[in-house]
Design a protein around this motif. Structure first.
Motif, short mmCIF file in Angstrom:
data_model
loop_
_atom_site.label_atom_id
_atom_site.label_comp_id
_atom_site.label_asym_id
_atom_site.label_seq_id
_atom_site.Cartn_x
_atom_site.Cartn_y
_atom_site.Cartn_z
N UNK A 22 0.84 -1.20 0.00
CA UNK A 22 0.00 0.00 0.00
C UNK A 22 0.88 1.25 0.00
N UNK A 23 1.95 1.23 0.77
CA UNK A 23 2.88 2.36 0.80
C UNK A 23 3.46 2.61 -0.59
N UNK A 24 3.80 1.56 -1.30
CA UNK A 24 4.31 1.73 -2.67
C UNK A 24 3.27 2.35 -3.58
N UNK A 25 2.01 1.94 -3.44
CA UNK A 25 0.93 2.52 -4.25
C UNK A 25 0.77 4.01 -3.94
N UNK A 26 0.77 4.36 -2.67
CA UNK A 26 0.61 5.76 -2.29
C UNK A 26 1.81 6.57 -2.78
N UNK A 27 3.00 6.02 -2.66
CA UNK A 27 4.19 6.69 -3.17
C UNK A 27 4.07 6.92 -4.68
N UNK A 28 3.51 5.94 -5.38
CA UNK A 28 3.30 6.10 -6.82
C UNK A 28 2.35 7.25 -7.14
N UNK A 29 1.32 7.40 -6.34
CA UNK A 29 0.39 8.51 -6.53
C UNK A 29 1.12 9.83 -6.31
N UNK A 30 1.84 9.94 -5.20
CA UNK A 30 2.54 11.19 -4.89
C UNK A 30 3.63 11.48 -5.89
N UNK A 31 4.39 10.48 -6.29
CA UNK A 31 5.45 10.68 -7.28
C UNK A 31 4.85 11.09 -8.63
N UNK A 32 3.76 10.46 -9.00
CA UNK A 32 3.10 10.81 -10.26
C UNK A 32 2.62 12.24 -10.28
N UNK A 33 2.13 12.72 -9.15
CA UNK A 33 1.68 14.11 -9.08
C UNK A 33 2.85 15.06 -9.18
N UNK A 34 3.97 14.72 -8.53
CA UNK A 34 5.15 15.59 -8.61
C UNK A 34 5.71 15.61 -10.03
N UNK A 35 5.72 14.44 -10.68
CA UNK A 35 6.25 14.38 -12.04
C UNK A 35 5.35 15.13 -13.03
N UNK A 36 4.06 15.20 -12.71
CA UNK A 36 3.12 15.91 -13.58
C UNK A 36 3.09 17.40 -13.28
N UNK A 37 3.94 17.85 -12.37
CA UNK A 37 4.02 19.27 -12.05
C UNK A 37 3.01 19.71 -11.01
N UNK A 38 2.34 18.76 -10.36
CA UNK A 38 1.38 19.11 -9.32
C UNK A 38 2.05 18.95 -7.99
N UNK A 39 1.67 19.77 -7.04
CA UNK A 39 2.22 19.66 -5.70
C UNK A 39 1.20 18.98 -4.81
N UNK A 40 1.62 18.06 -3.94
CA UNK A 40 0.68 17.41 -3.05
C UNK A 40 -0.03 18.44 -2.16
N UNK A 41 -1.33 18.23 -1.98
CA UNK A 41 -2.13 19.16 -1.16
C UNK A 41 -1.90 18.93 0.30
#
Length: 70
Positions: free
Chosen positions: A51-70
């Protein structure tokens, strides 16, 4: 009041929270399928890790897409 309610999101989650919720749900579904719909206590560390890997994938994907985590 959370901003999500103001913009009409019925579950009250921000887009990031909704992505994390969905990632956790997908991984739990996968883990239950792998383990024949049964989790033992001994399985929980591995499930938590996945689950931690999945959440990290979400956060990493947002950073790579130029979005900052809320």
């Amino acid at each position: 009041m959370d901003d999500a309610y103001v913009v009409g999101d019925p579950d009250g989650l921000s887009p990031l929270q909704a992505e994390i919720r969905d990632a956790v749900a997908r991984e739990l579904h996968a883990q239950f399928a792998l383990r024949a719909d049964h989790l033992d206590l001994a399985d929980l560390p591995e499930v938590a890790y996945q689950i931690t890997l999945r959440v990290d994938g979400v956060l990493t994907g947002r950073r790579c897409a130029g979005q900052t985590p809320a």
